[in-house]
Design a protein around this motif. Structure first.
Motif, PDB file in Angstrom:
ATOM      1  N   VAL A  72      50.573   4.971 -32.612  1.00 27.20           N
ATOM      2  CA  VAL A  72      49.990   3.927 -33.465  1.00 27.20           C
ATOM      3  C   VAL A  72      50.459   4.089 -34.907  1.00 27.20           C
ATOM      4  O   VAL A  72      50.810   3.107 -35.573  1.00 27.20           O
ATOM      5  CB  VAL A  72      48.441   3.948 -33.385  1.00 27.20           C
ATOM      6  N   MET A  73      50.492   5.322 -35.386  1.00 32.06           N
ATOM      7  CA  MET A  73      50.933   5.569 -36.753  1.00 32.06           C
ATOM      8  C   MET A  73      52.383   5.114 -36.941  1.00 32.06           C
ATOM      9  O   MET A  73      52.721   4.492 -37.946  1.00 32.06           O
ATOM     10  CB  MET A  73      50.802   7.059 -37.073  1.00 32.06           C
ATOM     11  N   ASP A  74      53.226   5.398 -35.975  1.00 33.00           N
ATOM     12  CA  ASP A  74      54.629   5.006 -36.048  1.00 33.00           C
ATOM     13  C   ASP A  74      54.769   3.486 -36.084  1.00 33.00           C
ATOM     14  O   ASP A  74      55.468   2.932 -36.938  1.00 33.00           O
ATOM     15  CB  ASP A  74      55.383   5.590 -34.851  1.00 33.00           C
ATOM     16  N   VAL A  75      54.077   2.802 -35.194  1.00 26.13           N
ATOM     17  CA  VAL A  75      54.155   1.338 -35.133  1.00 26.13           C
ATOM     18  C   VAL A  75      53.555   0.708 -36.382  1.00 26.13           C
ATOM     19  O   VAL A  75      54.148  -0.204 -36.971  1.00 26.13           O
ATOM     20  CB  VAL A  75      53.454   0.815 -33.858  1.00 26.13           C
ATOM     21  N   ALA A  76      52.394   1.178 -36.799  1.00 32.73           N
ATOM     22  CA  ALA A  76      51.724   0.587 -37.966  1.00 32.73           C
ATOM     23  C   ALA A  76      52.558   0.751 -39.233  1.00 32.73           C
ATOM     24  O   ALA A  76      52.699  -0.193 -40.020  1.00 32.73           O
ATOM     25  CB  ALA A  76      50.340   1.216 -38.145  1.00 32.73           C
ATOM     26  N   MET A  77      53.132   1.930 -39.427  1.00 33.68           N
ATOM     27  CA  MET A  77      53.934   2.156 -40.630  1.00 33.68           C
ATOM     28  C   MET A  77      55.202   1.318 -40.606  1.00 33.68           C
ATOM     29  O   MET A  77      55.588   0.725 -41.629  1.00 33.68           O
ATOM     30  CB  MET A  77      54.278   3.650 -40.732  1.00 33.68           C
ATOM     31  N   SER A  78      55.863   1.256 -39.467  1.00 34.06           N
ATOM     32  CA  SER A  78      57.090   0.456 -39.360  1.00 34.06           C
ATOM     33  C   SER A  78      56.797  -1.023 -39.579  1.00 34.06           C
ATOM     34  O   SER A  78      57.548  -1.716 -40.271  1.00 34.06           O
ATOM     35  CB  SER A  78      57.733   0.654 -37.990  1.00 34.06           C
ATOM     36  N   LEU A  79      55.699  -1.505 -39.015  1.00 42.33           N
ATOM     37  CA  LEU A  79      55.336  -2.914 -39.165  1.00 42.33           C
ATOM     38  C   LEU A  79      54.941  -3.230 -40.600  1.00 42.33           C
ATOM     39  O   LEU A  79      55.382  -4.238 -41.169  1.00 42.33           O
ATOM     40  CB  LEU A  79      54.203  -3.260 -38.198  1.00 42.33           C
ATOM     41  N   ALA A  80      54.132  -2.379 -41.211  1.00 42.69           N
ATOM     42  CA  ALA A  80      53.728  -2.601 -42.601  1.00 42.69           C
ATOM     43  C   ALA A  80      54.946  -2.567 -43.530  1.00 42.69           C
ATOM     44  O   ALA A  80      55.050  -3.376 -44.462  1.00 42.69           O
ATOM     45  CB  ALA A  80      52.701  -1.555 -43.028  1.00 42.69           C
ATOM     46  N   SER A  81      55.881  -1.679 -43.270  1.00 46.23           N
ATOM     47  CA  SER A  81      57.090  -1.587 -44.076  1.00 46.23           C
ATOM     48  C   SER A  81      57.951  -2.841 -43.920  1.00 46.23           C
ATOM     49  O   SER A  81      58.491  -3.365 -44.907  1.00 46.23           O
ATOM     50  CB  SER A  81      57.884  -0.349 -43.663  1.00 46.23           C
ATOM     51  N   ALA A  82      58.079  -3.331 -42.693  1.00 42.96           N
ATOM     52  CA  ALA A  82      58.860  -4.558 -42.460  1.00 42.96           C
ATOM     53  C   ALA A  82      58.223  -5.749 -43.170  1.00 42.96           C
ATOM     54  O   ALA A  82      58.918  -6.581 -43.769  1.00 42.96           O
ATOM     55  CB  ALA A  82      58.978  -4.827 -40.965  1.00 42.96           C
ATOM     56  N   LEU A  83      56.891  -5.832 -43.128  1.00 40.72           N
ATOM     57  CA  LEU A  83      56.209  -6.939 -43.803  1.00 40.72           C
ATOM     58  C   LEU A  83      56.317  -6.813 -45.323  1.00 40.72           C
ATOM     59  O   LEU A  83      56.411  -7.826 -46.024  1.00 40.72           O
ATOM     60  CB  LEU A  83      54.746  -7.012 -43.371  1.00 40.72           C
ATOM     61  N   TRP A  84      56.309  -5.602 -45.838  1.00 32.89           N
ATOM     62  CA  TRP A  84      56.494  -5.409 -47.281  1.00 32.89           C
ATOM     63  C   TRP A  84      57.874  -5.902 -47.704  1.00 32.89           C
ATOM     64  O   TRP A  84      58.021  -6.568 -48.717  1.00 32.89           O
ATOM     65  CB  TRP A  84      56.304  -3.942 -47.645  1.00 32.89           C
ATOM     66  N   GLU A  85      58.887  -5.553 -46.923  1.00 33.57           N
ATOM     67  CA  GLU A  85      60.248  -5.981 -47.224  1.00 33.57           C
ATOM     68  C   GLU A  85      60.358  -7.504 -47.149  1.00 33.57           C
ATOM     69  O   GLU A  85      60.996  -8.132 -48.001  1.00 33.57           O
ATOM     70  CB  GLU A  85      61.230  -5.313 -46.243  1.00 33.57           C
ATOM     71  N   LEU A  86      59.725  -8.091 -46.161  1.00 27.63           N
ATOM     72  CA  LEU A  86      59.724  -9.550 -46.025  1.00 27.63           C
ATOM     73  C   LEU A  86      59.025 -10.200 -47.215  1.00 27.63           C
ATOM     74  O   LEU A  86      59.515 -11.189 -47.774  1.00 27.63           O
ATOM     75  CB  LEU A  86      59.030  -9.949 -44.714  1.00 27.63           C
ATOM     76  N   ARG A  87      57.915  -9.632 -47.629  1.00 31.88           N
ATOM     77  CA  ARG A  87      57.181 -10.146 -48.791  1.00 31.88           C
ATOM     78  C   ARG A  87      58.043 -10.080 -50.043  1.00 31.88           C
ATOM     79  O   ARG A  87      58.060 -11.000 -50.854  1.00 31.88           O
ATOM     80  CB  ARG A  87      55.913  -9.331 -49.000  1.00 31.88           C
ATOM     81  N   ALA A  88      58.768  -8.983 -50.199  1.00 27.06           N
ATOM     82  CA  ALA A  88      59.596  -8.805 -51.390  1.00 27.06           C
ATOM     83  C   ALA A  88      60.762  -9.784 -51.418  1.00 27.06           C
ATOM     84  O   ALA A  88      61.213 -10.183 -52.496  1.00 27.06           O
ATOM     85  CB  ALA A  88      60.118  -7.368 -51.452  1.00 27.06           C
ATOM     86  N   ARG A  89      61.241 -10.198 -50.265  1.00 27.76           N
ATOM     87  CA  ARG A  89      62.406 -11.080 -50.187  1.00 27.76           C
ATOM     88  C   ARG A  89      62.049 -12.562 -50.104  1.00 27.76           C
ATOM     89  O   ARG A  89      62.887 -13.406 -50.393  1.00 27.76           O
ATOM     90  CB  ARG A  89      63.259 -10.727 -48.969  1.00 27.76           C
TER      91      ARG A  89
END
Length: 164
Positions: free
Chosen positions: A49-66
Motif C-alpha cells: 500500500v505504501m508503494d502504491v500510495a506514494m507512486s500515485l501521489a507522486s504521479a498526481l503531483w507531477e500532473l498538477r505541476a504540469r
C-alpha cells in the motif's frame, strides 16, 4: 478482513517449521502464532500500500505541476486511471513475491501432495494465498483513497496571508 478470513479458515499459526520452534520455546508467555500470521499479512499489505500510495501521489503531483489549471475532478479521474494500471502490476508482484519467497517449500509440497485438495488445505499455502488476497484488497482500497486525498490537497487554494 484478515481477522475474519483467518477465523473462517481456522488458521492455527502453524504454517511453517519456524512456527513449530516458536511454539516449543517453553517460555512463561507463549508466542501467539495466530498473531504472528496476522502481523505478517499486515506488514506485507502495508508495504504494498505504501508503494502504491506514494507512486500515485507522486504521479498526481507531477500532473498538477504540469497542468494549466488542475481541478479536483481531473486529478481524481487521472488518479483512478493511473491506479488501475498500478493495481494489475502490483497484484501480480505480490503473488509472485510470496510464491518466490517460499518456492522450495512449495515445490516440496507439490511433489509430496497426494491431491490438489490436500495441497490447498495446507495452512502454509492458505496463508500465502491469504497474504496475496489481503495485499491486493489493500491496494484496491488505497487507490481511490490516495486519489481522493491527493486531489483534495493538491487543488486546495492557498490561504490568504494575514497582515498584522
Amino acid at each position: 478482513l484478515t481477522v475474519l478470513l483467518s477465523a473462517a479458515l481456522r488458521l492455527s499459526g502453524m504454517a511453517s517449521q519456524e512456527a513449530i520452534y516458536l511454539a516449543d520455546l517453553g517460555t512463561r508467555n507463549p508466542v501467539d502464532l495466530k498473531g504472528i500470521v496476522f502481523a505478517g499479512i499486515l506488514i506485507g499489505a502495508v508495504g504494498a500500500v505504501m508503494d502504491v500510495a506514494m507512486s500515485l501521489a507522486s504521479a498526481l503531483w507531477e500532473l498538477r505541476a504540469r497542468a494549466a489549471a488542475p481541478t479536483f475532478g481531473m486529478l481524481m479521474k487521472s488518479g483512478m486511471n493511473i491506479g488501475r494500471d498500478m493495481m494489475s502490476t502490483m497484484a501480480n508482484t505480490l503473488v509472485l513475491a510470496y510464491i518466490g519467497s517460499s518456492l522450495s517449500t512449495v515445490l516440496l509440497l507439490v511433489a509430496y501432495a497426494s491431491s490438489l485438495d490436500g495441497l490447498f488445505n495446507r495452512e502454509m499455502i492458505i496463508t500465502e494465498v491469504l497474504q496475496a488476497v489481503i495485499g491486493s484488497m489493500a491496494i484496491l482500497l488505497a487507490i481511490p483513497l490516495t486519489s481522493f486525498v491527493a486531489s483534495a490537497v493538491y487543488t486546495r487554494r492557498p490561504q490568504p496571508q494575514k497582515t498584522t
